[in-house]
Write an enzyme that holds these catalytic residues in place. Sequence first.
Site, PDB file in Angstrom:
ATOM      1  CB  ILE A 124     -12.442   6.714  12.105  1.00 35.33           C
ATOM      2  CG1 ILE A 124     -11.436   5.564  12.255  1.00 35.33           C
ATOM      3  CG2 ILE A 124     -11.853   8.052  12.550  1.00 35.33           C
ATOM      4  CD1 ILE A 124     -11.005   5.244  13.643  1.00 35.33           C
ATOM      5  CB  CYS A 167     -16.222   6.908   4.302  1.00 34.99           C
ATOM      6  SG  CYS A 167     -16.078   6.574   6.068  1.00 34.99           S
ATOM      7  CB  ILE A 182     -11.359  -1.846  -2.234  1.00 38.61           C
ATOM      8  CG1 ILE A 182     -10.581  -2.758  -1.277  1.00 38.61           C
ATOM      9  CG2 ILE A 182     -11.655  -2.516  -3.549  1.00 38.61           C
ATOM     10  CD1 ILE A 182     -11.241  -4.071  -0.894  1.00 38.61           C
ATOM     11  CG  ASN A 183     -12.800   3.255   1.867  1.00 34.58           C
ATOM     12  OD1 ASN A 183     -12.466   2.838   2.971  1.00 34.58           O
ATOM     13  ND2 ASN A 183     -12.981   4.538   1.623  1.00 34.58           N
ATOM     14  CB  THR A 184     -12.934  -0.481   5.104  1.00 36.89           C
ATOM     15  OG1 THR A 184     -13.901   0.560   5.212  1.00 36.89           O
ATOM     16  CG2 THR A 184     -11.581   0.038   5.557  1.00 36.89           C
ATOM     17  N   GLY A 199      -6.995  -4.661   6.453  1.00 34.84           N
ATOM     18  CA  GLY A 199      -5.872  -5.500   6.852  1.00 34.84           C
ATOM     19  C   GLY A 199      -5.733  -6.735   5.978  1.00 34.84           C
ATOM     20  N   GLY A 234      -2.038   0.397   4.001  1.00 35.95           N
ATOM     21  CA  GLY A 234      -2.903   1.002   5.008  1.00 35.95           C
ATOM     22  C   GLY A 234      -2.610   0.495   6.403  1.00 35.95           C
TER      23      GLY A 234
HETATM   24  C1  LIG Z   1      -8.608   3.464  10.936  1.00 37.01           C
HETATM   25  C2  LIG Z   1      -8.786   3.649   9.462  1.00 37.01           C
HETATM   26  C3  LIG Z   1      -9.136   4.900   8.973  1.00 37.01           C
HETATM   27  C4  LIG Z   1      -9.328   5.094   7.612  1.00 37.01           C
HETATM   28  N1  LIG Z   1      -9.661   6.327   7.165  1.00 37.01           N
HETATM   29  C5  LIG Z   1      -9.834   6.532   5.824  1.00 37.01           C
HETATM   30  C6  LIG Z   1     -10.131   7.824   5.325  1.00 37.01           C
HETATM   31  O1  LIG Z   1     -10.206   8.814   6.050  1.00 37.01           O
HETATM   32  N2  LIG Z   1     -10.328   7.954   3.984  1.00 37.01           N
HETATM   33  C7  LIG Z   1     -10.227   6.906   3.122  1.00 37.01           C
HETATM   34  O2  LIG Z   1     -10.394   7.071   1.926  1.00 37.01           O
HETATM   35  N3  LIG Z   1      -9.912   5.667   3.569  1.00 37.01           N
HETATM   36  C8  LIG Z   1      -9.717   5.461   4.908  1.00 37.01           C
HETATM   37  N4  LIG Z   1      -9.387   4.205   5.360  1.00 37.01           N
HETATM   38  C9  LIG Z   1      -9.317   3.083   4.396  1.00 37.01           C
HETATM   39  C10 LIG Z   1      -7.884   2.818   3.936  1.00 37.01           C
HETATM   40  O3  LIG Z   1      -7.346   3.927   3.264  1.00 37.01           O
HETATM   41  C11 LIG Z   1      -7.821   1.576   3.030  1.00 37.01           C
HETATM   42  O4  LIG Z   1      -8.614   1.819   1.877  1.00 37.01           O
HETATM   43  C12 LIG Z   1      -8.332   0.320   3.697  1.00 37.01           C
HETATM   44  O5  LIG Z   1      -7.975   0.293   5.049  1.00 37.01           O
HETATM   45  C13 LIG Z   1      -7.836  -0.946   3.024  1.00 37.01           C
HETATM   46  O6  LIG Z   1      -6.423  -1.015   3.034  1.00 37.01           O
HETATM   47  P1  LIG Z   1      -5.579  -1.833   4.152  1.00 37.01           P
HETATM   48  O7  LIG Z   1      -6.169  -3.205   4.234  1.00 37.01           O
HETATM   49  O8  LIG Z   1      -4.170  -1.817   3.669  1.00 37.01           O
HETATM   50  O9  LIG Z   1      -5.753  -1.088   5.417  1.00 37.01           O
HETATM   51  C14 LIG Z   1      -9.163   4.005   6.715  1.00 37.01           C
HETATM   52  C15 LIG Z   1      -8.780   2.758   7.217  1.00 37.01           C
HETATM   53  C16 LIG Z   1      -8.578   2.567   8.567  1.00 37.01           C
HETATM   54  C17 LIG Z   1      -8.165   1.213   9.064  1.00 37.01           C
END
Ligand SMILES: Cc1cc2nc3c(=O)[nH]c(=O)nc-3n(C[C@H](O)[C@H](O)[C@H](O)COP(=O)(O)O)c2cc1C
Lengths: 268, 318
Positions: B76, B135, B196-198, B222, B270
Site C-alpha cells: 500500500i 512498514c 508483528i508487522n507484515t 493473514g 488484521g
Molecule cells: C493492506 C494492509 C495494510 C496495512 N497497513 C498497515 C499500516 O498502515 N500500519 C501498520 O502498522 N500495519 C499495517 N498493516 C499490518 C497489519 O496491521 C498487521 O500487522 C499484519 O497484517 C499482520 O496481521 P494479520 O495477519 O492479522 O493481517 C497492514 C496490513 C495490510 C494487509
Amino acid sequence: MKHLEDAVVTRNRQIRPGIWSMWLRAPAVCAESRPGQFVHVRVGRDFHPLLRRPLSIGRVHEDELELVWRIVGRGTELMAEATEGDAVNLLGPLGRPFTIDTDAEGRILIAGGLGLPPLVYLLESFRERWKKASLLLGVRGRDDIPLAEDDPLLREVEVVAERGDGYRRGIVTDPAAEWLTRREHDGGLENVALYACGPWGLVRALQGLIPANRLRRAEVSLEQQMGCASGVCQGCAVEVEDGDTPYRLVCTDGPVFPLHAVHAPALV
Amino acid sequence: MSDPAQPDLSVRVGSLALHNPLFAASGCYGYGLEYADVADRDELGGFVTKSLSLEPWKGNAPPRLAEVSPGLLNSIGLANMGVESFAREVAPQVTGGRAKLIVSVACNVMEEYEQVIVRLEEVPGIDGYELNISCPNVEEGGMAFSRNPAVTEELVARVRKRTRRWISAKLTPNVASIVEGAQAAEAGGADALSLINTIVGMAVDWKTRRPRLATITGGYSGPPIKPVALAKVWEGYNAVNIPIVGIGGIANWKDVVEFLIAGASAVQIGTALYADPALPGKIAADLRRFMEVEGVASLSELTGSLDTGHGVTVGVPA
Ligand SMILES: Cc1cc2nc3c(=O)[nH]c(=O)nc-3n(C[C@H](O)[C@H](O)[C@H](O)COP(=O)(O)O)c2cc1C
Ligand SMILES: Cc1cc2nc3c(=O)[nH]c(=O)nc-3n(C[C@H](O)[C@H](O)[C@H](O)COP(=O)(O)OP(=O)(O)OC[C@H]3O[C@@H](n4cnc5c(N)ncnc54)[C@H](O)[C@@H]3O)c2cc1C
Ligand code: FES
C-alpha cells in the site's frame, strides 16, 4: 448504506461454457442497490480462499439479484458449486453507481465480455423511464456471451463477435463508432451519455474513439484486485486523473469513473 | 457494563484497560468509520487506525494487492489522510466509545513522529499511540527504524517526552532476532510492543513473468504468518518486562488463546477483517464460551502460560 447479508441462492446454473448465473434472495442489498454497484462475495469458509470476491450486481428483480461470472480460479469455481437454498454472505451494495442522467437524449451502453452484467442492470433501469437505449456487446464468440441462449434480453443486445458465430463479425467499437457518427448527424453528441464496462483494451479503444468532452457524459466501470471493498485497505487503487491525488479507489471512488480520467496501465 | 453472568473478557495492557483483548490492526479497520454500517466498533476492545503521517500520503503505484491464499501480499505504501484531517474530521466521530482508540503513526523521519504526536496530543479521547516503525513498503524510514535498535530507542524516547499517553512500538519480524529491538523500545519508554508487522514476500506471475505487485516485493499477512508471529511474541515475551500485543494471522478464538499462551496480553485482528468485518464480535462470544467450558477465570492468567516442561508428542502411525 451497506449490509452484511446472508443471501439465499434461488437458482445457479451454467449459461455458457464456464459462465455462470446465480440468482440470490437478498432483500437488504436489493433495496438499496443501483446499476454499477457491486457486492463482495464470501466464497470460502474458514478463510480459504482468504478474501471475498467482487462481482457486479446484474439484474435486480424485487428482492432478488443476479450475479454472472466466468470461472477463472478457485473463488469463482466455489461459487459454481453453490446450489438452491445455500446461503452466500454478501457485503454490499458497494461503490458509486453509474450516473442516471435524466437530461441526456441518447444513451449508449458498451460492454466487453463479462462487463455485460452491470450494463444489463443499467438497461433495465433505463427501460423503466425511457424506451430507447442501445446496448452493444463485444465477445470473441457465441460461447462468451454472458446471457443464456433462451434469455429474452439477448434480443435487446447488439452482439459483435470476433469469430462471427452467426453474429456480426468484428469488435464492439465498430458499431459504437457507427452509432456515434449517426448520432453526430442526427441530434449531435452533446446530449449523449455513454456507459461502458469491459477489459482495459476496451477502455483504451473507447478513449481513442471518443475525444474528451465531446459527449455529455462518458463513464466506465473498472476492476482491480480488492481486499476490503470498503475503503479500508487502500489496496484497489487505479490511476485516475481526478482532483488532487493520482490514485482513486475502485471500491469507494468507483468502480464507475469518467472515461477520460482513467489511465489504463501500460502493461495489461 | 459487564454482565455478571457472562465471563469477563477484560484485560490490561500496561496502563491500558480493555473490555476484551481484541484490537483491530492498523490498516485493516481504516479510521474506525468505514465498517460502521456492518459491524459495531464497540465489540472491539480497541482499534488501531491506519498509520498517519504528517502530510497525506498518496501510496504506491498499483497493483498494491496480491492474494496468495490464504494469505495476502500488500504494498500500500501507507496511503493515508494525514494527521490534520484525522484530528479535525475523524477523531471527534470515533472517540468516546467502549473500544479504545489507538492512533498509529508512521513517518519518514524522527522529527515528524514528534510533530504528529504533538498535534494528536491536542485531540481529546485518544487512548494511546502505536508507533509503526516496521512498514516494509516505504522507501524511507519504515522498517529501517525498527531494524536499528539504537534508532528504535531514540525514536521511542523522543515520543515518550511528548506524551503521557500509552505508547506501543510496532516492530518488524524481518530481522534475525527481535530481542534487541524489543529491549530498545522498552528502554526508550514504550508501554507495550506490537508484534508483528507484515513479513517481506513476493509473488510472481509465471505466465507473464511479471511481479504481481508494482513494487515487486510487499508485506505478507493473514493466517499463514501465524507461526512466525507466535515465535516473535514468545521471543519478545522472554526478552522484556512490558506487555505484548500479538498480531499475525488471527482468524478465530483458538488463535487468540494461542497468542495469549505464547505471551501476548492482547491481540490484533488484521487481514481476516476484510473477509469478515463482524469477526471480533463472534470471536468475543467464542472466547466467553471457552472461558466457561475451560473454567478460565481471567484471560490474563493465560498470558505466557506456555507449558515448556515437555513437548506434546503426537503419535505417528507405524
Ligand atoms: C493492506 C494492509 C495494510 C496495512 N497497513 C498497515 C499500516 O498502515 N500500519 C501498520 O502498522 N500495519 C499495517 N498493516 C499490518 C497489519 O496491521 C498487521 O500487522 C499484519 O497484517 C499482520 O496481521 P494479520 O495477519 O492479522 O493481517 C497492514 C496490513 C495490510 C494487509
Ligand atoms: C467491481 C468488480 C466487479 C466485477 N464484476 C464481475 C462480474 O460481474 N463477472 C465476472 O465474471 N467477474 C467480475 N469481476 C472480476 C472477479 O472479481 C474475478 O474474476 C474474481 O475475483 C476471480 O476470483 P477467482 O478466485 O476465481 O480467481 P483467482 O485468479 O484465483 O483470484 C485470485 C485473486 O485475484 C483477484 N482477481 C482475479 N481476477 C480479478 C479481476 N478481474 N478483478 C478483480 N480481482 C480479481 C481475486 O479476487 C482473488 O483475490 C469484477 C471485479 C471487480 C473489481
Ligand atoms: S478494496 Fe480495500 S480500499 Fe478498495
